[in-house]
Design a protein around this motif. Structure first.
Motif, PDB file in Angstrom:
ATOM      1  N   VAL A 130       0.825  -1.227   0.000  1.00  0.00           N
ATOM      2  CA  VAL A 130       0.000   0.000   0.000  1.00  0.00           C
ATOM      3  C   VAL A 130       0.851   1.264   0.000  1.00  0.00           C
ATOM      4  N   GLY A 131       2.094   1.187  -0.447  1.00  0.00           N
ATOM      5  CA  GLY A 131       2.959   2.366  -0.425  1.00  0.00           C
ATOM      6  C   GLY A 131       2.734   3.306  -1.590  1.00  0.00           C
ATOM      7  N   LYS A 132       1.484   3.692  -1.822  1.00  0.00           N
ATOM      8  CA  LYS A 132       1.136   4.583  -2.931  1.00  0.00           C
ATOM      9  C   LYS A 132       0.308   5.751  -2.425  1.00  0.00           C
ATOM     10  N   SER A 135     -18.497  13.269 -12.900  1.00  0.00           N
ATOM     11  CA  SER A 135     -17.868  12.213 -13.696  1.00  0.00           C
ATOM     12  C   SER A 135     -16.468  12.584 -14.169  1.00  0.00           C
ATOM     13  N   SER A 136     -16.124  13.881 -14.084  1.00  0.00           N
ATOM     14  CA  SER A 136     -14.787  14.302 -14.518  1.00  0.00           C
ATOM     15  C   SER A 136     -13.725  13.959 -13.475  1.00  0.00           C
ATOM     16  N   GLU A 137     -14.147  13.590 -12.248  1.00  0.00           N
ATOM     17  CA  GLU A 137     -13.187  13.242 -11.200  1.00  0.00           C
ATOM     18  C   GLU A 137     -12.550  11.892 -11.491  1.00  0.00           C
ATOM     19  N   THR A 138     -11.269  11.803 -11.234  1.00  0.00           N
ATOM     20  CA  THR A 138     -10.546  10.538 -11.383  1.00  0.00           C
ATOM     21  C   THR A 138      -9.439  10.483 -10.342  1.00  0.00           C
ATOM     22  N   THR A 139      -8.885   9.321 -10.136  1.00  0.00           N
ATOM     23  CA  THR A 139      -7.825   9.136  -9.136  1.00  0.00           C
ATOM     24  C   THR A 139      -6.495   8.915  -9.841  1.00  0.00           C
ATOM     25  N   TRP A 140      -5.533   9.722  -9.453  1.00  0.00           N
ATOM     26  CA  TRP A 140      -4.181   9.607 -10.010  1.00  0.00           C
ATOM     27  C   TRP A 140      -3.297   8.969  -8.946  1.00  0.00           C
ATOM     28  N   SER A 141      -2.813   7.761  -9.227  1.00  0.00           N
ATOM     29  CA  SER A 141      -2.008   7.011  -8.256  1.00  0.00           C
ATOM     30  C   SER A 141      -0.542   6.995  -8.673  1.00  0.00           C
ATOM     31  N   MET A 142       0.319   7.091  -7.678  1.00  0.00           N
ATOM     32  CA  MET A 142       1.747   6.997  -7.918  1.00  0.00           C
ATOM     33  C   MET A 142       2.423   6.441  -6.665  1.00  0.00           C
ATOM     34  N   ARG A 143       3.567   5.823  -6.829  1.00  0.00           N
ATOM     35  CA  ARG A 143       4.290   5.232  -5.709  1.00  0.00           C
ATOM     36  C   ARG A 143       5.020   6.323  -4.930  1.00  0.00           C
ATOM     37  N   ALA A 144       4.823   6.330  -3.595  1.00  0.00           N
ATOM     38  CA  ALA A 144       5.541   7.274  -2.738  1.00  0.00           C
ATOM     39  C   ALA A 144       6.995   6.840  -2.626  1.00  0.00           C
ATOM     40  N   THR A 145       7.870   7.815  -2.384  1.00  0.00           N
ATOM     41  CA  THR A 145       9.269   7.459  -2.157  1.00  0.00           C
ATOM     42  C   THR A 145       9.384   6.781  -0.795  1.00  0.00           C
ATOM     43  N   PHE A 146      10.366   5.893  -0.647  1.00  0.00           N
ATOM     44  CA  PHE A 146      10.495   5.143   0.610  1.00  0.00           C
ATOM     45  C   PHE A 146      10.775   6.054   1.801  1.00  0.00           C
ATOM     46  N   PRO A 147      11.663   7.072   1.693  1.00  0.00           N
ATOM     47  CA  PRO A 147      11.856   7.971   2.840  1.00  0.00           C
ATOM     48  C   PRO A 147      10.565   8.666   3.260  1.00  0.00           C
ATOM     49  N   GLU A 148       9.750   9.109   2.284  1.00  0.00           N
ATOM     50  CA  GLU A 148       8.492   9.752   2.631  1.00  0.00           C
ATOM     51  C   GLU A 148       7.549   8.770   3.328  1.00  0.00           C
ATOM     52  N   TYR A 149       7.592   7.505   2.910  1.00  0.00           N
ATOM     53  CA  TYR A 149       6.714   6.514   3.521  1.00  0.00           C
ATOM     54  C   TYR A 149       7.142   6.204   4.957  1.00  0.00           C
ATOM     55  N   VAL A 150       8.449   6.165   5.194  1.00  0.00           N
ATOM     56  CA  VAL A 150       8.952   5.959   6.561  1.00  0.00           C
ATOM     57  C   VAL A 150       8.509   7.102   7.465  1.00  0.00           C
ATOM     58  N   PHE A 172       3.839  16.893   4.439  1.00  0.00           N
ATOM     59  CA  PHE A 172       2.830  16.571   5.430  1.00  0.00           C
ATOM     60  C   PHE A 172       1.419  16.923   4.985  1.00  0.00           C
ATOM     61  N   GLY A 173       1.292  17.858   4.031  1.00  0.00           N
ATOM     62  CA  GLY A 173      -0.037  18.271   3.613  1.00  0.00           C
ATOM     63  C   GLY A 173      -0.573  17.482   2.449  1.00  0.00           C
ATOM     64  N   HIS A 174       0.277  17.202   1.448  1.00  0.00           N
ATOM     65  CA  HIS A 174      -0.192  16.549   0.231  1.00  0.00           C
ATOM     66  C   HIS A 174       0.097  15.046   0.257  1.00  0.00           C
ATOM     67  N   THR A 175       1.364  14.684   0.422  1.00  0.00           N
ATOM     68  CA  THR A 175       1.737  13.270   0.350  1.00  0.00           C
ATOM     69  C   THR A 175       1.123  12.473   1.496  1.00  0.00           C
ATOM     70  N   LEU A 176       1.311  12.936   2.736  1.00  0.00           N
ATOM     71  CA  LEU A 176       0.842  12.191   3.896  1.00  0.00           C
ATOM     72  C   LEU A 176      -0.671  12.002   3.876  1.00  0.00           C
ATOM     73  N   GLN A 177      -1.398  13.065   3.537  1.00  0.00           N
ATOM     74  CA  GLN A 177      -2.848  13.006   3.580  1.00  0.00           C
ATOM     75  C   GLN A 177      -3.453  12.339   2.353  1.00  0.00           C
ATOM     76  N   SER A 178      -2.608  11.841   1.445  1.00  0.00           N
ATOM     77  CA  SER A 178      -3.102  11.109   0.281  1.00  0.00           C
ATOM     78  C   SER A 178      -2.602   9.672   0.250  1.00  0.00           C
TER      79      SER A 178
END
Length: 509
Positions: A148-150, A193-208, A457-463
């Protein structure tokens, strides 16, 4: 701009040096006499941990100042920032995680090891515990990061046609796009209907950092929620319960005799527990009794101190009593000021974070206006409010430690703090400092906008997948307010009483 950038670098270097010097001063004055001229490795860890915690708190104001250097740039990428704040954030918090989960546990296991064993055996025992912890943490982090590291960002798909550059523009709410055709180019009027989810892998340091923040957020919510109320109220009710007058000599002898009896009981209980430890019977009941004795001993020390305050002796007895009176008055004043800060924090959380849309920017506007008065005034006030949360965490841990038997108490006393208590509190401060920064970055998002801390902390963490719902529904903020309210009610009902734990080794009143 060049002068401003140079000033920022100079201030950052000077502040780091001052932080290290101040933490060495704290260590020297708080350490127990038994630790003088020994336990150098735990002392190094304490100074390093306190310094990283303090610097991490001060990095958020530095991040704001770093971004303000580019306030005249058309967009953020058009300016070369003085300090690489995102890299610094990740470096500090990776160091924070290593200290909390590996270095501090090793230092505590080594310090608390059986003194009868050789240094080599104590190091070996501590390393076994730390290596086991490292393997478990590495497995958990690796599995979670792989599964789940995304990060999942919710975005809208917008598009518009093209046309030659016209002499005049003809836009309206009914026709916001260029060209004709069924297009969606306005985020405000676009269909769901225009909403969509953009997924990407978080960096490992950010995930830690994210996972460490979650662990710290749980502790911060519990201890900070309790501490935000008990920190000022404890000082105020300490003034209310203060000794009103000097007792007579006969009363002093009676009380001192009773305390001596309690001390002998405590020594007898401690000797029995020590004997059980040597025989190898260190079960759950033994650990429970050890914690009960530690709490009773702490209260006994408080009773001795209170008795000395009520009956000062020596040639300067009158001066000692005057200082006691002034000390309680200072506690009352500090308690009132702390209560104002605590109420401001709680009000800001409700007004700015829990109500949607926010009723007011509140403290954000206060900091901005203070910056207009003097460049560093708002930054200093901002740093103070962040540091206050850390003090609340320590106060909350002390209060719950005195009342809940499953929480080990580690008091910080001037000239009487053992290294294991130092290490425990430093670990707690480091773990909660990550959450304090995240909490402050969210609570003061308007003041700290477009900073590297906001990005982490605002964008990556809360997503982050699986974690974002804790922040989407304000779980930590709501729990923080609830615990603060319950603690406030508790102090109103019982704060005027002298507290006594209900452990096995109950002391008489």
């Amino acid at each position: 701009m060049g002068d401003f950038n140079l000033a920022l670098v100079i201030v950052a270097i000077v502040v780091c040096v001052l932080v290290f010097i101040f933490n060495i001063y704290l260590l020297i004055n708080y350490q127990h006499p038994d630790d003088v001229n020994q336990a150098y490795f735990p002392k190094f860890v304490v100074v390093l941990g306190l310094s990283i915690a303090a610097i991490s708190i001060l990095m958020l104001p530095a991040d704001v100042a770093n971004r303000q250097a580019c306030r005249h740039a058309i967009y953020n990428g058009a300016c070369n920032l003085t300090l690489p704040m995102k890299d610094l954030w990740l470096a500090v918090y990776i160091a924070d995680a290593i200290l909390v989960f590996f270095v501090i546990p090793f230092a505590m296991f080594y310090y608390e090891g059986d003194q009868d064993k050789s240094v080599g055996k104590r190091i070996k025992s501590a390393l076994l515990w730390v290596i086991t912890t490292a393997i478990v943490c590495a497995l958990v982090l690796g599995i979670l990061y792989g599964l789940v590291g995304k990060v999942d960002f919710t975005v809208r798909h917008l598009s518009s046609g093209t046309a030659s550059f016209p002499s005049s523009w003809d836009f309206s709410s009914g026709q916001p796009c260029i060209g004709n055709g069924a297009r969606q180019c306005s985020a405000y009027s676009a269909s769901p209907s225009s909403e969509t989810t953009w997924s990407m892998r978080a960096t490992f340091p950010e995930y830690v950092v994210a996972l460490a923040t979650i662990v710290g957020s749980v502790l911060f919510t519990i201890f900070g929620g309790v501490g935000i109320a008990c920190l000022p109220l404890g000082l105020i009710f300490s003034f209310i319960r203060r000794p009103k007058a000097v007792i007579t000599r006969s009363q002093y002898i009676k009380e001192a005799t009773e305390l001596g009896k309690k001390a002998r009981e405590m020594k007898k209980a401690a000797d029995a527990l020590h004997q059980e430890e040597r025989s190898g019977s260190k079960g759950r009941k033994w650990r429970k009794n050890v914690k009960a004795v530690e709490k009773e001993l702490l209260l006994l020390e408080d009773d001795v101190k209170a008795l000395e305050e009520m009956y000062p002796q020596g040639e300067k007895a009158e001066a000692a009593w005057a200082m006691t009176v002034l000390g309680y008055l200072a506690k009352f004043v500090l308690g009132i000021l702390g209560l104002i800060v605590s109420v401001a924090w709680v009000a800001h959380i409700i007004i700015y974070l829990l109500v949607s849309p926010p009723l007011s920017a509140f403290l954000n506007e206060v900091f901005i206006k203070l910056d207009d008065v003097w460049g560093l005034l708002g930054t200093a006030a901002f740093a103070f409010f962040c540091f206050y949360l850390l003090l609340a965490v320590i106060a909350g841990a002390m209060m719950l430690g005195l009342r809940l038997v499953f929480i080990t108490i580690h008091p910080m006393k001037w000239g009487a703090t053992l290294m294991n208590s130092f290490l425990f509190n430093v670990g707690l401060i480091l773990l909660c400092s990550i959450s304090v920064i995240q909490f402050c970055a969210t609570a003061f998002a308007y003041y700290a906008q477009a900073t590297a801390a906001q990005e982490i902390f605002g964008h990556t963490l809360q997503s982050l997948r699986g974690i974002k719902y804790l922040y989407k529904y304000n779980v930590f903020q709501i729990a923080f307010i609830v615990l603060a309210g319950l603690t406030f009610v508790y102090y109103l009902a019982f704060g005027w009483r002298r507290k006594r734990p209900s452990g096995r080794f109950q002391l008489s009143s």
